[in-house]
Enzyme design. Structure first.
Site, mmCIF file in Angstrom:
data_model
loop_
_atom_site.group_PDB
_atom_site.id
_atom_site.type_symbol
_atom_site.label_atom_id
_atom_site.label_comp_id
_atom_site.label_asym_id
_atom_site.label_seq_id
_atom_site.Cartn_x
_atom_site.Cartn_y
_atom_site.Cartn_z
ATOM 1 N N GLU A 60 3.466 5.658 -4.142
ATOM 2 C CA GLU A 60 2.888 5.534 -5.808
ATOM 3 C C GLU A 60 2.011 5.356 -6.022
ATOM 4 O O GLU A 60 1.504 4.650 -4.973
ATOM 5 C CB GLU A 60 4.388 4.542 -5.805
ATOM 6 C CG GLU A 60 5.228 4.775 -5.819
ATOM 7 C CD GLU A 60 6.951 3.844 -6.453
ATOM 8 O OE1 GLU A 60 5.525 2.609 -7.130
ATOM 9 O OE2 GLU A 60 7.508 2.899 -6.321
ATOM 10 N N GLU A 90 10.979 -0.662 -2.401
ATOM 11 C CA GLU A 90 9.422 -1.804 -2.668
ATOM 12 C C GLU A 90 10.485 -3.324 -1.464
ATOM 13 O O GLU A 90 10.619 -3.796 -2.551
ATOM 14 C CB GLU A 90 8.812 -2.191 -3.915
ATOM 15 C CG GLU A 90 8.640 -0.976 -4.269
ATOM 16 C CD GLU A 90 7.296 -1.014 -5.513
ATOM 17 O OE1 GLU A 90 7.810 -1.817 -6.222
ATOM 18 O OE2 GLU A 90 6.115 -0.078 -5.318
#
Lengths: 671, 671, 671
Positions: free
Chosen positions: C318, C160
């Site tokens: 995710e 991320e």
């Protein structure tokens, strides 16, 4: 006091003809072809006055000592060529990148120690010796170069001093603060006594121990806070004075000013104090688009500006043709609104109508700020209204130099504003301007013009004097106000006035200490209202914000509270004093309540409206030294409105027929 | 545990007569003439106890080592002369300017690295070795000078420790935090396991690598956060202990304390832990003026203070005669409210009623904070009520030393509070105090007095035990609670209790791990409610904040959810346990719902009100060692109210006639 | 462009079978017994793909150069043993404590100079040379160790990137910014021209003088701000490329990616630019629980992800099985919602469904974040739904590699987003995504799938092209859009599009400069609406946010404003262009108004829904290279719903009977 003008005479601040008209001109943002078109358009619009060079330092001095005046020479010559006069700036409102890189110590520091960097503007502290050296340097170079230029009419020193940042917490600021305190108090004992440092173990052994009131665990000493506000206002003006000293040396005949931002939103600078150092008062004013009564706020700001100018004509140095870019939602001005705004400023004393800016930028932070020449060019409503305004101002030449007169005054003091809004007060809802502006609005809606005067000003010309939230007042100023009542004026004092002296020391023995005797009341305890709550008073009036436990001590009760625990306690009192009277208002009535009270005060004082007109028409009269009256009637409604006046409407050149068209303006040369 | 008092005996913390009465006394702010008048007024009001010197360091030690005790000698002598005893402060709550200038490293640092400077108060970190050296220095000098003074009755150590700043992020704090962690964990492996540092790559190789949980890109390790709160609470107390060590050495017979701020607003200090080091509990309490049920919050805070004191009588060290200065709108107290407040504190265990402050300041941050002698002087409601209170307290001398007794307990744990409100929880609407205070309020309104007890306290004296939002609990404390049920008590546990151990590790296998067996339920998943939403339960009760997927595992459902996706899922359960019962509440009912549940729990547990009275009368009974009961009946309504009680009203000296007047108080010596 | 996959072929990003299924696996948080149970549970659920080692650096390199790979070796071997493939992380998303202690200069710095410390995660700046050295070091060690491991299928580079912190203001960042600017502009003159530094005296003499746009007294240069956003996006990707260079060198056959966060909430990274360096697009997506239309936001985010992937299948790296822990109130997913979410992602192009995380933590910041194995273990709804999902995905193997097709496109550009939301715009209510998402939602509700395309993308495949709030656009991209209309598409442009070029220079002569000719309109002035106000348009439609003074210049008015001062001014226009048409929308209609307009545009363009179904059914079709269609029908209502489709429902293996059960999903292999 270096003011050089004589009231009623043509102002010396420019040698342009008639009401000056123009704006900020930033030709350095544009190529030659556009600069050429500018000259044509200026003539089409009737522009005769421009501010030049405000943010030009980085292009005038491209590296230290490397000057490039070619473009500015050309601009000055071309403007002179079409008869436009120039307010030439000192170019110091934004230091160039090379200077910041060499001397980062000039940057301002906030209360929590954050250094404010470059990349926007105004990134310097006025107490920086280094900055002052460079700023006086470029100022001198400019003054020497253009001292004999025919376009030069006025020095525009720096720009909007105190805008964005008005409190400075760096090390050099701290040293200047200490020096200022030492001059103010003479001894550390005097400072300790003034600040009440016995409280919370804050005693100082020497001036060296003092710091600015930066972030701390809890609330800071209020004396220290108040003095820090005084110091910051002074420091900005002290910097101004240093630049002006250079200008006076090189160009003794050119007046100097800087553009203030007097309005309901500017608190940090004591403009009544600053006025002493300005040769002419110049002000910038912007509407808050979301305010449905924005013309009322404009009137307040313009009256305040005239008060700062001591009644002399002043320059509206900036306003906008339409939308600005810095409010959340930047609504444009409605059709005709720019003309109404401009003439409202003239009505209230402006002899110049200027805009930010001449031509709307295509890049940078303000590219969505309206200008005289919009992005869309000449085929736009804005441009057409600019041309129309230019023509209108030309027709108002007879008005120039005349003065607004008034028999009503509102006392205004920046120091009282500061002191009243320092933390740890009885209620956060007590804001210095609220009651003051409520009265100003009510008087304006009734066609009564009011002067904003400093508490030190002579009050003998006034039949009605309003003293609102004057929390801090000196003995001398309190006596000045009391004398007005004795001499026959109707004086009204509102709650939370006269509570402390100018050291922020409570006047003991019952509130409001400074006015207890004048008013004939004694207040035992404050009863501020909880959030959102309201009271009903004995005559049915609704009020909010404040109540208190008032005892009569010579006054009579005119109105009382009705609710627990203050049932029957006076909320409004009157005491006859000499040939006048002193009223005390112990709560904040709603607009209707304020209106009823104003009617009563007008009746008692004999102050009457400027003229009789339909609702929604703003009325102000200027009068020239030879007695000629000019009645400004501005119709803020979307219906035609009647105004009882006789004479020639200067805007049309025709006899005034008693009607101002919807959204329009008449300026009647009476008689 | 150094507490030296024996329960039921006259407290040793002062040797004044009766219920102590007085306040903070700051004579250094006033000239001699006022200090003289003070002595007269104190006698008029019946003052017998004062806190002196709290913020006097800068005037006692005007430069390093240069002491000026003249003024304090005079004050101490004069007070002794009129029989007033003194809680003498260590004067350390605000370091003098000379000390800050010489040692800026004593200043506190915030989570983002900002240094909090001088100019207010409390500008030091308790972990500064330099600060401790200076603070113990002035403490020793004071102790030596006044150790034999007849006025000296108690040491007031520093002041409101942890006020304004209770988390310290400087380098010296970091070092102290590391040392504390090393003592707590012994090995870095134990710390890594406790904090769960395998998550987000937070493993530490040594204690040297650890920092306080300052600003970071995202949420900080919760174990680190929880330990940092423990550390900060400990560090403040460790500083206290260092000062006390000096005092015990010089004046072994004078008790020591510091004024806590136990209330619904103070979270950062574990006062149950602190109590071990205080010779007597002293508390400061201020109403929130905008709270229409501020007397309910007062009762909660007073009960919490008594719990911290382990049931012993305590000192109300500060409250206010009327308005404070630090809330947004500082409403004064209503007529009679100060007396009701004062006696409510006495009812709930206070043997002293003190105020901030004796005389209202004319300068400084707190000049609009009410005091015993207001700005308006003696001809004021406040002064008259102060005199009335002094007389009332004199009449309550028989109450002194008696104790409040209760058969209901609410478990209270600051560590659980901390842990439950660290970020990244299921819902921000879960606040530690909300359910707890809802139950306390409901019991209070029913005339049931409740003790606030630490989860480690013996629970055998209680028939009703409430465990609210006890998110974190140790095995040992959970067993203590379970044992109470087995032994016959009615125990209620509310949602989000028993979720983690004291390392903030989730107890796996279904919630609420620590109480699953006791309660006979298993919770599969939390269903916190969205903002503003409500639920209807099976019996029509409205609830909010929380729901969850409860399975019965031994308990029976008393009430169920009715809405998707939890239709039919239990919202309230009961399991018979030994001779008692264990209830589980899986949502937050509205006040009516809490009330119905409380009625049910009171009926089951046999706990009954203190007395029968009209609605709106606060009821508490203190009982002396010899069995004499004192029923306090405080009428919070503006109507007279009946109370079924017989005996002498100590405040009037007359037989109690069964009626407490509107806004009044009766203290009935029963029998 | 290093993408190695061939559209329509099985992707190379893993060599798992069917739709990949799994999640983040953090075995280092658990003891051996739990890790053993994990293997059993994974097989029960059908897991075949896991991300491992994302936050493991501190446990893999416990001190500088001291590696501990034992635990990871075991995990990799065990996973290989049960046939699970691994996306192995570079472990660089949170530097270990020893590295921070040795090199605090790697920490990120905010705009006000605050250093963000360790204790959470992502505490480094991507421009730190030291950090890059250490990060490439651990990456190389990992690559060398596992290059031949049979479980290794994909490199998961860092994690991320840009989460929490995406703007970096430290000294090393400033130097990197300057170097990037020098490469971009070549000369300081070019930069000055681009940034418009003639405004506010911001001219630079050399690149050395430039700083990041940190805190300053006022608004910062918008060109500088826009370039700083470009630079930060680039710097994160430049760091990614340095790690990938190591991986490509050691494991040339293993694809590399990093998980994006494409959604309505992520603005700072230009993912269309990033996509060029990713071998496969991976995305993380989380619902906002409080959004009642959260499935609509999911569809938008998934479509955006597919657009970033250029239409290729992508990895949902995710999402959550139920509640998260970082929203204010973390509501769990409703029954069946996880399956619907998962298959909605597959419908919109995902070929992998992964979760954060495999097993719910018992400690750390995310312990209340749901996982595949919850705190409550196997006897929970969540676990049963995980097993059900695993079975469903196995049945969807035929879908893998197929592609979504659409005839409608929305133009999306992160640079336009950035530029449009820099300060000092006409209205804060103009948000880049608002109009864009209103159109996306309206099309989705009508069963029309839409592609999100970069303005540089070929538009010839589209019959309907929507251009919303594309404030900044290059000449080339504007021409691309105009060409689509000429070629027959229906093109709609909404207000505040085409205003500036990519230097943020206003296109003069009337708005919207870039599209004025295409649209046949000229806008004279903006009229943004005040807060909370609405307009009625000529056909009764309500609108908000914006209006403007539009003149027709070739277009015809379709709808007009009705209120002062814009009565009769066009609010919606249409101009026939080539074989297509160009529409202009000058206000923001409410959802009904957008719906009517969409109906009109669909009718004109001939774009039709994917299928006919009851309201509330989400419809998308994927089609494989051989032409096989897969119709996804997701019933978001709590009633059974009809869908007109024929074929085999892959989820049941039975012929599709035309009904999707309440809350259920059908995947119909058509034909």
């Amino acid at each position: 006091m270096t003011r050089q003008a004589t009231p009623g005479e043509p102002s010396i601040w420019n040698n342009v003809q008639g009401i000056a008209f123009g704006g900020d001109y930033n030709p350095e943002q544009w190529p030659a072809s556009v600069r050429l078109e500018d000259l044509e358009l200026m003539q089409e619009a009737g522009v005769n006055f421009l501010s030049v060079g405000i943010f030009s330092w980085a292009l005038l001095e491209r590296a230290e000592g490397q000057y490039d005046f070619g473009w500015l020479d050309e601009v000055m010559d071309n403007l002179a060529g079409i008869g436009v006069k120039v307010a030439l700036a000192t170019a110091t409102a934004a230091p160039p990148a090379w200077l910041v890189r060499k001397h980062p110590e000039i940057l301002p520091v906030t209360a929590d120690g954050t250094v404010l960097g470059p990349g926007s503007r105004r990134h310097y502290t006025p107490s920086s010796a280094v900055y002052r050296r460079y700023a006086t340097g470029i100022t001198r170079v400019l003054a020497e170069r253009y001292k004999d230029h025919p376009a030069l009419a006025l020095w525009h020193v720096d720009n909007e001093l105190g805008c964005h940042v008005s409190e400075f917490y760096g090390e050099e600021d701290a040293a200047a603060f200490r020096a200022w305190l030492e001059r103010r108090y003479g001894s550390i004992e005097a400072l300790n006594a003034s600040w009440g440092t016995a409280f919370w173990s804050q005693n100082y052994g020497s001036f060296d121990e003092i710091l600015p009131p930066a972030v701390a665990p809890s609330t800071l000493n209020p004396g220290q806070q108040l003095d820090f506000q005084r110091f910051n206002s002074w420091a900005l003006m002290d910097y101004y004075r240093e630049l002006v000293a250079v200008l006076r040396e090189v160009t003794p005949d050119i007046p100097c000013t800087t553009n203030l931002m007097a309005s309901s939103a500017t608190k940090s600078m004591d403009y009544f104090d600053w006025a002493k150092d300005l040769d002419v008062i110049a002000n910038d004013h912007y509407l808050v688009a979301a305010d449905p009564e924005r013309h009322v706020e404009l009137a307040f700001s313009a009256d305040l500006t005239r008060g700062i100018a001591g009644g002399d004509p002043w320059i509206l140095m900036e306003h906008s043709t339409s939308a600005v870019n810095w409010q959340p939602r930047n609504q444009p001005k409605m059709p005709g609104e720019m003309l109404r705004n401009s003439l409202a400023h003239v009505a209230r004393g402006a002899d110049a109508v200027m805009f930010f800016q001449w031509r709307q930028s295509f890049a940078g932070s303000e590219k969505f700020h309206s200008a005289m020449v919009p992005h869309g060019g000449r085929d736009t409503r804005v441009w057409r209204e600019v041309v129309e305004l230019g023509a209108a101002l030309k027709r108002l030449e007879p008005v120039r130099g005349s003065r607004v007169q008034s028999r009503a005054a509102i006392v205004f003091d920046y120091e009282a504003w500061w002191a009243s809004e320092i933390d740890s007060k009885p209620s956060v809802d007590v804001k210095y301007l609220d009651v003051l502006r409520a009265f100003h609005r009510s008087l304006m809606l009734r066609g009564v013009t009011v002067d904003m005067v400093h508490p030190s000003a002579p009050l003998d010309g006034y039949d009605l004097v309003l003293v609102c939230t004057l929390y801090a007042v000196s003995d001398e100023h309190a006596a000045n106000i009391a004398a007005a009542a004795s001499a026959g004026a109707t004086v009204l004092v509102s709650y939370f006035s006269g509570i402390v002296d100018m050291q922020d020391h409570v006047r003991l023995g019952g509130y409001p200490g400074a006015f207890r005797e004048l008013l004939g009341v004694r207040v035992e305890e404050f009863h501020p209202l909880l959030a959102g709550s309201q009271l009903k008073l004995s005559d049915g009036t609704a009020s909010s914000v404040w109540s208190e436990h008032v005892h009569l001590a010579g006054a009579e009760a005119v109105q009382t509270f009705t609710e627990y625990p203050l049932e029957g306690v006076p909320s409004l009192t009157r005491r006859a004093v000499g040939s006048g009277a002193a009223w005390y208002l112990a709560t904040f009535p709603d607009p209707d309540g304020i209106g009823s009270l104003v009617d009563r005060l007008l009746a008692e004082s004999g102050v009457s409206p400027v003229a009789v007109a339909d609702t929604g028409v703003e009325l102000v009269r200027r009068r020239s030294a030879d007695g000629q009256g000019f009645l400004f009637a501005i119709n803020h409604t979307r219906e035609d409105a009647s105004v009882a006046a006789a004479g020639t409407d200067l805007l049309t050149g025709e006899p005034f027929a008693g009607v101002v068209p919807a959204g329009g303006v008449a300026v009647v040369a009476e008689g």
